[in-house]
Design an enzyme around this catalytic site. Structure first.
Site, PDB file in Angstrom:
ATOM      1  N   SER A  32       0.832  -1.270  -0.033  1.00  0.00           N
ATOM      2  CA  SER A  32       0.013  -0.018   0.075  1.00  0.00           C
ATOM      3  C   SER A  32       0.672   1.240   0.043  1.00  0.00           C
ATOM      4  O   SER A  32       0.447   2.271   0.215  1.00  0.00           O
ATOM      5  CB  SER A  32      -0.961  -0.076   1.059  1.00  0.00           C
ATOM      6  OG  SER A  32      -0.130  -0.071   2.373  1.00  0.00           O
ATOM      7  N   ASN A 119      -1.469  -1.963  13.857  1.00  0.00           N
ATOM      8  CA  ASN A 119      -2.757  -1.473  13.791  1.00  0.00           C
ATOM      9  C   ASN A 119      -3.226  -0.386  14.374  1.00  0.00           C
ATOM     10  O   ASN A 119      -4.073   0.344  14.175  1.00  0.00           O
ATOM     11  CB  ASN A 119      -3.646  -2.848  14.316  1.00  0.00           C
ATOM     12  CG  ASN A 119      -3.476  -3.931  13.776  1.00  0.00           C
ATOM     13  OD1 ASN A 119      -3.005  -4.065  12.570  1.00  0.00           O
ATOM     14  ND2 ASN A 119      -3.670  -5.121  14.321  1.00  0.00           N
ATOM     15  N   THR A 164     -37.908  29.081  -8.948  1.00  0.00           N
ATOM     16  CA  THR A 164     -38.308  27.556  -8.579  1.00  0.00           C
ATOM     17  C   THR A 164     -38.581  26.837  -9.883  1.00  0.00           C
ATOM     18  O   THR A 164     -39.149  27.246 -11.029  1.00  0.00           O
ATOM     19  CB  THR A 164     -39.623  27.524  -7.500  1.00  0.00           C
ATOM     20  OG1 THR A 164     -40.583  27.991  -8.440  1.00  0.00           O
ATOM     21  CG2 THR A 164     -39.425  28.543  -6.421  1.00  0.00           C
ATOM     22  N   HIS A 165     -38.265  25.435  -9.763  1.00  0.00           N
ATOM     23  CA  HIS A 165     -38.437  24.614 -11.064  1.00  0.00           C
ATOM     24  C   HIS A 165     -37.662  25.124 -12.271  1.00  0.00           C
ATOM     25  O   HIS A 165     -38.015  24.855 -13.395  1.00  0.00           O
ATOM     26  CB  HIS A 165     -39.825  24.317 -11.418  1.00  0.00           C
ATOM     27  CG  HIS A 165     -40.857  24.098 -10.275  1.00  0.00           C
ATOM     28  ND1 HIS A 165     -41.144  22.984  -9.795  1.00  0.00           N
ATOM     29  CD2 HIS A 165     -41.297  25.050  -9.354  1.00  0.00           C
ATOM     30  CE1 HIS A 165     -41.971  23.046  -8.940  1.00  0.00           C
ATOM     31  NE2 HIS A 165     -42.139  24.183  -8.473  1.00  0.00           N
ATOM     32  N   SER A 286     -12.291  26.180 -27.088  1.00  0.00           N
ATOM     33  CA  SER A 286     -12.531  25.256 -28.003  1.00  0.00           C
ATOM     34  C   SER A 286     -11.614  25.072 -29.139  1.00  0.00           C
ATOM     35  O   SER A 286     -11.331  25.991 -29.527  1.00  0.00           O
ATOM     36  CB  SER A 286     -13.933  25.040 -28.512  1.00  0.00           C
ATOM     37  OG  SER A 286     -13.987  24.282 -29.638  1.00  0.00           O
ATOM     38  N   LYS A 292     -16.190  29.879 -28.733  1.00  0.00           N
ATOM     39  CA  LYS A 292     -16.525  29.276 -27.493  1.00  0.00           C
ATOM     40  C   LYS A 292     -15.763  29.787 -26.076  1.00  0.00           C
ATOM     41  O   LYS A 292     -14.548  30.294 -26.485  1.00  0.00           O
ATOM     42  CB  LYS A 292     -16.355  27.949 -27.460  1.00  0.00           C
ATOM     43  CG  LYS A 292     -17.370  27.108 -28.557  1.00  0.00           C
ATOM     44  CD  LYS A 292     -18.666  26.802 -27.939  1.00  0.00           C
ATOM     45  CE  LYS A 292     -18.142  25.277 -27.155  1.00  0.00           C
ATOM     46  NZ  LYS A 292     -19.473  24.621 -26.508  1.00  0.00           N
ATOM     47  N   ASN A 294     -15.533  28.166 -22.538  1.00  0.00           N
ATOM     48  CA  ASN A 294     -16.270  27.166 -21.638  1.00  0.00           C
ATOM     49  C   ASN A 294     -16.041  27.343 -20.357  1.00  0.00           C
ATOM     50  O   ASN A 294     -14.909  27.656 -20.076  1.00  0.00           O
ATOM     51  CB  ASN A 294     -15.777  25.926 -22.091  1.00  0.00           C
ATOM     52  CG  ASN A 294     -16.216  25.391 -23.668  1.00  0.00           C
ATOM     53  OD1 ASN A 294     -17.096  26.095 -24.143  1.00  0.00           O
ATOM     54  ND2 ASN A 294     -15.442  24.847 -24.365  1.00  0.00           N
ATOM     55  N   GLU A 299     -17.760  23.054 -14.419  1.00  0.00           N
ATOM     56  CA  GLU A 299     -18.170  21.927 -14.717  1.00  0.00           C
ATOM     57  C   GLU A 299     -17.431  20.687 -13.954  1.00  0.00           C
ATOM     58  O   GLU A 299     -17.970  19.564 -13.330  1.00  0.00           O
ATOM     59  CB  GLU A 299     -17.888  21.571 -16.254  1.00  0.00           C
ATOM     60  CG  GLU A 299     -18.985  22.488 -17.195  1.00  0.00           C
ATOM     61  CD  GLU A 299     -18.460  22.365 -18.483  1.00  0.00           C
ATOM     62  OE1 GLU A 299     -18.779  21.633 -19.361  1.00  0.00           O
ATOM     63  OE2 GLU A 299     -17.558  23.344 -18.873  1.00  0.00           O
ATOM     64  N   TYR A 326      -8.995  -5.495  13.852  1.00  0.00           N
ATOM     65  CA  TYR A 326      -8.595  -5.070  12.553  1.00  0.00           C
ATOM     66  C   TYR A 326      -8.542  -6.313  11.406  1.00  0.00           C
ATOM     67  O   TYR A 326      -8.626  -7.446  11.913  1.00  0.00           O
ATOM     68  CB  TYR A 326      -7.182  -4.947  12.757  1.00  0.00           C
ATOM     69  CG  TYR A 326      -6.400  -4.391  11.350  1.00  0.00           C
ATOM     70  CD1 TYR A 326      -6.386  -2.982  10.942  1.00  0.00           C
ATOM     71  CD2 TYR A 326      -5.673  -5.492  10.625  1.00  0.00           C
ATOM     72  CE1 TYR A 326      -5.793  -2.704   9.799  1.00  0.00           C
ATOM     73  CE2 TYR A 326      -5.118  -5.081   9.378  1.00  0.00           C
ATOM     74  CZ  TYR A 326      -5.228  -3.711   8.977  1.00  0.00           C
ATOM     75  OH  TYR A 326      -4.397  -3.379   7.839  1.00  0.00           O
ATOM     76  N   GLN A 331      -7.153  -1.646   5.058  1.00  0.00           N
ATOM     77  CA  GLN A 331      -6.119  -0.696   4.400  1.00  0.00           C
ATOM     78  C   GLN A 331      -6.679  -0.178   3.139  1.00  0.00           C
ATOM     79  O   GLN A 331      -6.204   0.713   2.789  1.00  0.00           O
ATOM     80  CB  GLN A 331      -4.974  -1.828   3.825  1.00  0.00           C
ATOM     81  CG  GLN A 331      -3.934  -1.288   3.148  1.00  0.00           C
ATOM     82  CD  GLN A 331      -2.750  -2.284   3.040  1.00  0.00           C
ATOM     83  OE1 GLN A 331      -2.002  -2.316   3.805  1.00  0.00           O
ATOM     84  NE2 GLN A 331      -2.684  -2.823   1.942  1.00  0.00           N
ATOM     85  N   LYS A 334      -7.723   4.207   2.809  1.00  0.00           N
ATOM     86  CA  LYS A 334      -7.064   5.732   2.503  1.00  0.00           C
ATOM     87  C   LYS A 334      -7.467   6.012   1.273  1.00  0.00           C
ATOM     88  O   LYS A 334      -7.651   7.276   1.244  1.00  0.00           O
ATOM     89  CB  LYS A 334      -5.724   5.293   2.734  1.00  0.00           C
ATOM     90  CG  LYS A 334      -5.165   5.083   4.286  1.00  0.00           C
ATOM     91  CD  LYS A 334      -3.832   4.438   4.582  1.00  0.00           C
ATOM     92  CE  LYS A 334      -3.959   3.662   5.976  1.00  0.00           C
ATOM     93  NZ  LYS A 334      -4.621   2.293   5.601  1.00  0.00           N
TER      94      LYS A 334
HETATM   95  N1  ARG Z   1      -0.811  -0.925   6.002  1.00  0.00           N
HETATM   96  C1  ARG Z   1      -1.787  -1.378   6.915  1.00  0.00           C
HETATM   97  C2  ARG Z   1      -2.980  -0.445   6.743  1.00  0.00           C
HETATM   98  O1  ARG Z   1      -3.061   0.111   6.111  1.00  0.00           O
HETATM   99  C3  ARG Z   1      -1.332  -1.237   8.194  1.00  0.00           C
HETATM  100  C4  ARG Z   1      -1.775  -2.194   9.098  1.00  0.00           C
HETATM  101  C5  ARG Z   1      -1.307  -3.452   8.786  1.00  0.00           C
HETATM  102  N2  ARG Z   1      -1.813  -4.474  10.025  1.00  0.00           N
HETATM  103  C6  ARG Z   1      -1.532  -5.703  10.029  1.00  0.00           C
HETATM  104  N3  ARG Z   1      -1.875  -6.379  10.705  1.00  0.00           N
HETATM  105  N4  ARG Z   1      -1.183  -6.315   8.712  1.00  0.00           N
HETATM  106  O2  ARG Z   1      -4.092  -0.930   7.257  1.00  0.00           O
END
Ligand code: ARG
Length: 468
Positions: A32, A119, A164-165, A286, A292, A294, A299, A326, A331, A334
């Site tokens: 990750s 964790n 309105t509308h 354009s 144009k 734009n 948008e 966990y 993971q 994010k």
């Molecule tokens: N990269 C992991 C995450 O974002 C970190 C935690 C990993 N924990 C584990 N027990 N493998 O969640």
């Protein structure tokens, strides 16, 4: 991405009981680092606070603590300056930093992870990152409010049609219209602040899920990292992401508000409306149609809502049905949050830019407000207030008058008195005063109404409430 191609040797960070290495595809689905490297500053701050606490609690020697602290500082400066070689083989940001620490200071690096797990580490980093992002977003929302309030004050008496509308309804002022968005943004900021309050508890020291047998001081690390308190339950601390869900939900609501404003900008700068013009700074041409201009920025603000809404669905779906505590599913939390923050930051800045850039065409707005029989309600109200008619009868008579004006292809104010009286005999020439759009808006003096004086007062009030 730099780093060695995945081999088949187990990683030194968790590979004690492993003999074979992960498959190439396992590496790819597991890593990750491309995403969570954005957490590096928080990860290092968290590690430094943890390390200082371990020393204070006599779990780590001051010498080891100093070596770890110095190594972490060096890593921070390496990453800050773009000299750090991120490695996919080291999976995530936590192991990239810990691996580099071992290269820098040797085996003592391994003591940093005492009484800690990835964790609680990732949950801490993520909360801290989101906390700063919320603070940035709050500032960006405040800036957009400032731009809108400035504009509202300047356009407090600029008459335009209210809809309105998307049908002309009653005249309003542009200032009043813009202040509506100031209120929405005020609530958006409130939602972010509510979420921030709830997320500001430290998971650090919850360890993997159960807490730890080391005599750690979670209150100390919580305070050092700017949290209000340590999270009360170790299982909850490592396993919930409700703070992230709350955030993306609030972001999606804010994005929905911005998309409505963006849509109005698109409509207003169309040739048919022509209520505002945007400069070259916020438009594009354009490649084929030379005439144009734009409104791309508007948008794109309108479209960013798609990402924000997607983030809500993604996070809710990731978390649904996950047993405590966990799970690696988390993971995946994010990307939706980072995407939402990025999209909202851009949308807010672009919106503020457009508000400051737009040039209203006051005459055109005024003319539009005079069209479409926008003051029909004023006439009906007069029939109630002055002529004493029941509202339903007044409404009916006014409807007939509008129909007559349509037939004669003129505005209400241009109908001869005889025509008006043929429909409703109680009408006198006094009504002509109120058939103009200016008179109409000036009469809307109720609290929260569109009369220019009200709008000026509301803008001042908004300044105090939101910018003070
Ligand atoms: N990269 C992991 C995450 O974002 C970190 C935690 C990993 N924990 C584990 N027990 N493998 O969640």
């Amino acid at each position: 991405m730099s780093g060695k191609p995945p081999g088949n040797t187990p990683t030194s960070l968790w590979g004690g009981r492993f003999t074979g290495g992960p498959a190439e595809i396992m590496h790819r689905i597991n890593a990750s680092i491309d995403v969570d490297r954005r957490l590096y500053a928080e990860d290092i701050a968290g590690s430094k606070a943890h390390c200082a606490m371990l020393v204070a609690q006599n779990i780590l020697s001051p010498q080891d603590g100093a070596a770890i602290g110095a190594g972490l500082d060096q890593i921070k400066s390496e990453i800050d300056s773009g000299r750090f070689a991120f490695s996919a083989e080291r999976e995530d940001i936590h192991m990239n930093i810990e691996g580099r620490l071992a290269e820098l200071i040797g085996p003592v690096a391994g003591r940093l992870h005492t009484a800690r797990s990835r964790n609680d580490q990732v949950a801490t980093d993520f909360r801290m990152w989101l906390r700063s992002a919320i603070d940035r977003l709050d500032a960006a929302m405040r800036d957009l409010q400032a731009a809108l309030i400035d504009r509202a004050e300047a356009e407090a008496a600029t008459v335009m049609p209210g809809y309105t509308h998307l049908q002309i309804a009653q005249p309003v002022t542009l200032g009043h219209h813009l202040l509506a968005y100031v209120e929405m943004l005020g609530r958006d900021r409130g939602r972010l602040a509510d979420g921030r309050r709830r997320l500001n508890e430290s998971p650090l020291g919850a360890a993997a899920l159960a807490g730890t047998s080391f005599p750690i001081d979670r209150h100390r690390t919580a305070a050092a990292l700017g949290f209000d308190r340590p999270a009360a339950n170790s299982l909850d601390a490592v396993s919930d992401r409700d703070f992230a869900i709350e955030f993306v939900a609030a972001a999606a609501i804010a994005g929905t508000h911005l998309s409505r404003f963006a849509e109005e900008v698109v409509i207003w700068c169309s040739g048919e409306f022509g209520f505002i013009a945007l400069s070259d700074a916020f438009t594009t041409g354009s490649s084929i149609m030379p005439q144009k201009r734009n409104p791309d920025a508007a948008e794109l603000v309108r479209a960013k809502t798609g990402r924000l809404n997607g983030s809500v669905v993604a996070l809710l779906t990731i978390m649904k049905g996950l047993p405590l505590a966990y799970g690696k599913d988390m993971q995946e939390d994010k990307v939706p949050v980072f995407e939402a923050v990025d999209a909202l930051e851009l949308a807010l800045a672009a919106s503020a830019g457009m508000v400051r850039d737009m040039r209203p065409d006051r005459e055109r707005m005024h003319a539009a407000a005079e069209s479409g029989f926008a003051t029909a309600t004023d006439l009906a109200d007069w029939l109630v207030r002055v002529a004493g008619l029941p509202f339903r009868r007044a409404h009916h008579a006014t409807g007939k008058i509008v129909k007559r004006a349509e037939e004669l292809d003129c505005s209400l104010g241009m109908l001869p008195l005889a025509e008006l009286q043929a429909i409703e005999p109680s009408i006198t020439s006094d009504v002509y005063d109120l058939l103009g759009a200016d008179h109409s808006v000036a009469s809307r003096t109720s609290f929260g109404g569109t009369a220019p004086d009200r709008v000026r007062a509301a803008a001042q009030e908004a300044r105090k409430r939101f910018l003070g």
